[in-house]
Design a protein around this motif. Structure first.
Motif, PDB file in Angstrom:
ATOM      1  N   TRP D  85      -2.531  11.633   5.947  1.00  0.00           N
ATOM      2  CA  TRP D  85      -3.137  12.919   5.589  1.00  0.00           C
ATOM      3  C   TRP D  85      -3.967  12.791   4.322  1.00  0.00           C
ATOM      4  CZ3 TRP D  85      -4.728  16.901   7.958  1.00  0.00           C
ATOM      5  CH2 TRP D  85      -4.839  18.154   7.373  1.00  0.00           C
ATOM      6  N   GLU D  86      -3.532  11.950   3.374  1.00  0.00           N
ATOM      7  CA  GLU D  86      -4.343  11.742   2.183  1.00  0.00           C
ATOM      8  C   GLU D  86      -5.638  11.033   2.555  1.00  0.00           C
ATOM      9  OE1 GLU D  86      -2.772   9.477  -1.117  1.00  0.00           O
ATOM     10  OE2 GLU D  86      -4.628   9.859  -2.224  1.00  0.00           O
ATOM     11  N   GLY D  87      -5.545  10.068   3.487  1.00  0.00           N
ATOM     12  CA  GLY D  87      -6.761   9.424   3.971  1.00  0.00           C
ATOM     13  C   GLY D  87      -7.724  10.457   4.550  1.00  0.00           C
ATOM     14  N   ARG D  88      -7.162  11.395   5.317  1.00  0.00           N
ATOM     15  CA  ARG D  88      -8.016  12.436   5.900  1.00  0.00           C
ATOM     16  C   ARG D  88      -8.637  13.309   4.814  1.00  0.00           C
ATOM     17  NH1 ARG D  88     -11.238  14.822   7.251  1.00  0.00           N
ATOM     18  NH2 ARG D  88     -11.752  16.090   9.069  1.00  0.00           N
ATOM     19  N   VAL D 200     -13.655   8.202  -3.708  1.00  0.00           N
ATOM     20  CA  VAL D 200     -13.162   8.172  -2.332  1.00  0.00           C
ATOM     21  C   VAL D 200     -12.938   6.733  -1.888  1.00  0.00           C
ATOM     22  CG1 VAL D 200     -13.811   8.603   0.062  1.00  0.00           C
ATOM     23  CG2 VAL D 200     -14.164  10.376  -1.659  1.00  0.00           C
ATOM     24  N   CYS D 201     -13.880   5.874  -2.221  1.00  0.00           N
ATOM     25  CA  CYS D 201     -13.745   4.468  -1.828  1.00  0.00           C
ATOM     26  C   CYS D 201     -12.471   3.870  -2.418  1.00  0.00           C
ATOM     27  CB  CYS D 201     -14.973   3.700  -2.302  1.00  0.00           C
ATOM     28  SG  CYS D 201     -14.839   1.934  -2.064  1.00  0.00           S
ATOM     29  N   GLY D 202     -12.243   4.095  -3.717  1.00  0.00           N
ATOM     30  CA  GLY D 202     -11.055   3.551  -4.363  1.00  0.00           C
ATOM     31  C   GLY D 202      -9.771   4.092  -3.752  1.00  0.00           C
ATOM     32  N   ALA D 203      -9.763   5.389  -3.446  1.00  0.00           N
ATOM     33  CA  ALA D 203      -8.544   5.976  -2.882  1.00  0.00           C
ATOM     34  C   ALA D 203      -8.253   5.405  -1.501  1.00  0.00           C
ATOM     35  CB  ALA D 203      -8.683   7.491  -2.822  1.00  0.00           C
ATOM     36  N   ASN D 209      -4.381  -0.794   1.161  1.00  0.00           N
ATOM     37  CA  ASN D 209      -3.789  -2.025   0.648  1.00  0.00           C
ATOM     38  C   ASN D 209      -2.366  -1.889   0.134  1.00  0.00           C
ATOM     39  OD1 ASN D 209      -6.140  -3.413   1.165  1.00  0.00           O
ATOM     40  ND2 ASN D 209      -7.027  -2.876  -0.801  1.00  0.00           N
ATOM     41  N   THR D 210      -1.806  -0.687   0.131  1.00  0.00           N
ATOM     42  CA  THR D 210      -0.467  -0.534  -0.436  1.00  0.00           C
ATOM     43  C   THR D 210       0.468   0.078   0.589  1.00  0.00           C
ATOM     44  OG1 THR D 210      -1.690   0.099  -2.426  1.00  0.00           O
ATOM     45  CG2 THR D 210       0.696   0.121  -2.557  1.00  0.00           C
ATOM     46  N   PRO D 211       1.031  -0.752   1.474  1.00  0.00           N
ATOM     47  CA  PRO D 211       2.023  -0.189   2.397  1.00  0.00           C
ATOM     48  C   PRO D 211       3.287   0.172   1.629  1.00  0.00           C
ATOM     49  CG  PRO D 211       1.929  -2.570   2.619  1.00  0.00           C
ATOM     50  CD  PRO D 211       0.848  -2.178   1.653  1.00  0.00           C
ATOM     51  N   ILE D 212       4.223   0.787   2.301  1.00  0.00           N
ATOM     52  CA  ILE D 212       5.522   1.101   1.714  1.00  0.00           C
ATOM     53  C   ILE D 212       6.138  -0.176   1.137  1.00  0.00           C
ATOM     54  CG2 ILE D 212       6.834   0.674   3.825  1.00  0.00           C
ATOM     55  CD1 ILE D 212       8.473   3.121   3.274  1.00  0.00           C
ATOM     56  N   PRO D 213       6.894  -0.104   0.014  1.00  0.00           N
ATOM     57  CA  PRO D 213       7.417  -1.334  -0.589  1.00  0.00           C
ATOM     58  C   PRO D 213       8.131  -2.210   0.431  1.00  0.00           C
ATOM     59  CG  PRO D 213       7.893   0.512  -2.038  1.00  0.00           C
ATOM     60  CD  PRO D 213       7.244   1.075  -0.806  1.00  0.00           C
TER      61      PRO D 213
ATOM     62  N   ARG E  88       0.879   3.563  -8.677  1.00  0.00           N
ATOM     63  CA  ARG E  88      -0.228   3.022  -7.899  1.00  0.00           C
ATOM     64  C   ARG E  88      -1.457   3.915  -8.001  1.00  0.00           C
ATOM     65  NH1 ARG E  88      -3.817   1.141  -6.633  1.00  0.00           N
ATOM     66  NH2 ARG E  88      -4.492  -0.176  -4.907  1.00  0.00           N
ATOM     67  N   ARG E  89      -1.240   5.220  -7.946  1.00  0.00           N
ATOM     68  CA  ARG E  89      -2.384   6.134  -8.071  1.00  0.00           C
ATOM     69  C   ARG E  89      -3.042   6.029  -9.443  1.00  0.00           C
ATOM     70  NH1 ARG E  89      -0.890  11.184  -7.975  1.00  0.00           N
ATOM     71  NH2 ARG E  89       1.193  10.959  -7.112  1.00  0.00           N
TER      72      ARG E  89
END
Lengths: 292, 292, 292, 292, 292
Positions: D85-88, D200-203, D209-213, E88-89
């Motif tokens: 949802w954050e990606g959206r 937007v690009c950075g987010a 690049n950061t999956p769940i730990p 991370r953010r």
């Protein structure tokens, strides 16, 4: 705030720390033990109730309501923790604004203007100390520094102290603008930091003065009380006198969550779990004086 | 809002406060007791149903749905509390904007311009009072102060009052800019505060006018009702007449959560759990008058 | 949106409202009743399965998965409600921007410039109506007002309508700036409001066009279906024909949550639970016309 | 992304869609069926273990840990969904910035400056396409438009493409400012939009690049595996060979949640549940070209 | 941070990774096995307690408190994960600010001013490295680049390093403004980026220095310890020596959640689950050098 190493399990488990809920709840543990021992004695030895008694099945209710009480305590824990963490974020915002204001003032003012640099070097940390004491409903004169070589600024202790300090900082900035020491464009750059002083103060007052709605507080306490007090009636038949450690442990768990929530809900005091506000204040003084 | 000390457990548990849900639900407690007594009497003494009856196992359903009802009530509690707390944050934002506007105006205006200072000293708190009464669909003329020595500003009570007050403050600010009392750069600094008046008003109206979707409200009430009313049928076999206190306690827990949620969902009224909006208004008047 | 008084419990419980999930699920209730009656009849009377049958214990699975299905439905409810509430906040932001733009334009424009005031008085509400209809994939010409005494602005219905309206407002503002009616500093003050038109539109389109990921939607429906359909097999042994009301009630609870979530997920339509977008639009027109 | 009508329950339930977890898990279903059939055969027919065996009670553990595994999967689902949802929202922010930049540039540039309008008309959508392909670690030359009648801008594919595109847009804007085509006040108005490209690009890179730990990912998989694999041992005694469908259904539920979470965690690819990034890009191109 | 492919289930399940909680908890597994074997031996073979013993029913308590412990661990997991993700953010914000500052400086400075471009090209990545090492309480001289052809800037390692670096960047920007290399309007555009350096630093320090309140940390550890240690007493009667794997598995689940939470709570170190701060730093250096 207590600094601790979260990885030392054994110390945690066996030492009873000053802030530990075990210590605070100990009198209740004793009272509850006596209470459930009496009920067990009455039901099992005086009245000799049969274990097929309908009273035994009252524990069905405890099973059904176990979900509700758990979820309610988690709601309580979340809201209390959110206030605590929002309090921390607000003080973090004050740290950031203090640093950014120092960095900007240092870069904006002409190199030879040491008097005004001195003003900000003293007043930015003073705001942090003034806010800390305002939130604790006190005023500690010794924590407020005077500006060396200048007339001390008048602060009326009977009025709202952080507001006055914020006003003195804003007034000085407008004066610098009017006297041409900083330009209009630079003034716009300082806006965020100037605003944040009153914003942080208002947010902390909001957290401090608005506990969880009264009805929830009453309801949760009533719920825990009747839930735990009615527990021995049914469970005595299955557990006999083992009901005593069980009731104590269940009460320990439920009441601890409520007790911790009460303590961290108002995070600006001097309790063991409160925020390290004193340390933050002295860090602001240290870092601002390094910068200016 | 009720001010209370969250640490006085015993008062909470044994006193039945005016806002307590116990008081509101009392008639229902009586009705439910009679209802479940009748069912117990019918099943056990009139029809003499065997405890191996399939009716007993209807309680399996209550176990299965116990999760859902608990989670649903927590959802209800969270959304209601979020509105309450957002309402508090909006009024906190109004406090911050009022203070920051007073601090900035005081620092920006030339020292001799007392008339315009007076305008803001009166109008900033007037907005808070106007908003409070607007949210309560009333208009209290005595709470609005006039500007000493100036023609009173016309406010049309038939129209949207907070909008008019916000407009008067913005118009005065633009006038100060046009007349050169404040520069363009200073005007930019005032933008956040000027905007926030209409923003806070809009957000409060949103909270007030948008309860939880109708379907959820209906569904939760239907669910609680059928869940509690069908409970005696099965549990009577295990509990006999002990079903009566059990049903009352379970209903107390479930209905309390819904009742409290209903009350705090619209937090701007005068209920016991509503926000201390009157106190906030008088604080704004006090602090703005200290600053200007 | 349905306006309702959340405190009228009895109406809620006994009236079956048009938007009530009971009405929508009624055919399924009948089908499920027949289905579970057949299974009960087969297992108990045709095959005369013993109640020690292993089939009885299939209900262990329903107990174990009860948590998962509850938590999943709460996840579903939360995400749907969040969209609904975000949609409401976006329209609240549009209300605030409309008011603030009207307040600012009124204060900024020279007193004699009525033509441009008229432009904003008409165009700000037009944007709200245009957006409402855009979200409903329609265009209602009668809801768009023309600017009295001016050439009507051309809007190409084949293209993105809200974008064109936002552009007309921005172009007019830039024109005012170029012609010196508003200064550069004032232009900067208008930036937030001008930007917010496209921002609100984009956010509403995002909510409308992005339902919960397909896999979750499929998975939840499959899960509810198999969970409920497999339920009679095991529970028939404990409940006999009482399985029928139990299955219906459990299906009512689980399917209602999914149904309501589906309905509020896209909150800009005309369903009973949708946001009061029409009322918001007419309020914007009313309040803007009071201000300008 | 799959477009679907969430109200078509029957299609959902009975059709096995390409993205359906049933399809992916099918080999595991077969393996698990064989595995639990063997255990049932061994325990019941080879070793003829008594149903009073202690092995039966191992299922107590499954009951106790049922809560934990459910809550953990909900945690997993929530965090994965939040990223999706954050990606959206980030792509929504890009849509808004693209539109607002087009609206503003169109209103700010002198009417006769078509060359620079053309630049933005081409470059704003190019950024969206460049970002989309950057997130998919590819570069599709044909999706990047050239500016008609101008020298093509050099983009080094070996370097970070979105950064270069953002820089070309910012450089052009500064050039317009330096050449007096837009004023300083107008430049300030464009700041939000110019900044948002790199934001937007950075987010998006952060989400990608950061999956769940790592530890959670391992822990959840280990937990599901041992939970399901140990299940037949105890439940065989109650369920006999009915253990087979039960294990398959429980595994379907638990593993589906983990599988869907894995898929939507990285939402910028071309999986069935991924965001409709291609559609968003072409919408940006369409709408920007309507505006400029 | 470990890079991994979340879809390789089998590797996850059977390989015991260095960061795996299985490895860390292994000694405890052995100790617990011995402990519960002894209790089983005492209760079953030495004291030969009857399986109707009241001690058996102590497991009722474990059922009742199973909800609470699960919910508490989810609370713990959520708060720890939130810090990790906020960390991370914040680093994402630093990436964005670094890029945007580089893009803007490149576009604003006159084409021939290579010296100042060089300054930012070196100093922006230096801030990232300085912050990384500051959060790890170290200072690595070799990671800080010098500005070619210029006097190296003095950084006092005894003082707050990131503050000094942020100040050097801000001072240089103000110098550019004073010398007319950038205009006042351009200076305003740079404000967000300049501010963000101290903001990110403050936020990271806040996350690092504020673990979950002491009382929760103590309470959760005490709760897990007594919950697991009291478990064999009751369950031995149902499970015999099978209690050993059950206790180990339950302890594995509960303690893993607490262990992982402890590890990710402070996400700036070099643990397996910590954020890829080193990679982010080198990416900032790479991308800034591409841009300037």
């Amino acid at each position: 705030m207590i600094n601790y190493n979260p990885k030392e399990w054994f110390t945690f488990i066996f030492r009873i720390h000053k802030a530990d809920t075990v210590r605070k709840l100990f009198p209740m543990f004793v009272a509850l033990s006596i209470y459930s021992a009496i009920i067990a004695w009455l039901e099992l030895e005086v009245w000799k109730l049969s274990s097929n008694s309908e009273l035994k099945n009252i524990s069905l209710m405890h099973g059904l309501l176990g979900f509700v009480i758990s979820l309610l305590l988690v709601f309580r824990t979340n809201t209390a923790y959110d206030r605590w963490w929002e309090g921390r974020r607000q003080w973090g915002a004050l740290v950031n604004s203090s640093r950014n204001l120092a960095i900007k003032i240092q870069a904006m003012l002409p190199a030879n203007n040491t008097a005004d640099r001195l003003f900000f070097k003293v007043m930015i940390p003073n705001f942090a100390y003034g806010l800390k004491n305002h939130l604790r409903k006190t005023y500690i004169h010794d924590e407020m520094e005077a500006i060396p070589g200048q007339e001390p600024l008048h602060t009326d202790i009977g009025k709202h102290v952080p507001n006055q300090l914020a006003q003195q900082i804003t007034s000085k900035t407008m004066e610098l603008y009017r006297s041409g020491q900083i330009t209009g464009d630079q003034l716009i750059l300082l806006n965020t930091e100037l605003q944040s002083f009153a914003d942080v103060c208002g947010a902390c007052e909001r957290i401090k003065n608005t506990p969880i709605p009264f009805s929830y507080s009453v309801f949760i306490k009533k719920f825990i009380f009747f839930y735990v007090m009615s527990m021995p009636f049914g469970y005595v038949f299955s557990l006999g006198y083992l009901i005593i450690p069980m009731i104590v442990f269940i009460f320990f768990v439920l009441a601890s969550l409520e007790l911790i929530a009460e303590e961290i809900e108002d995070p600006f005091g001097k309790d063991a779990n409160d925020l390290p506000v004193d340390t933050i204040c002295s860090n602001i003084r240290l870092h601002v004086s390094e910068l200016l």
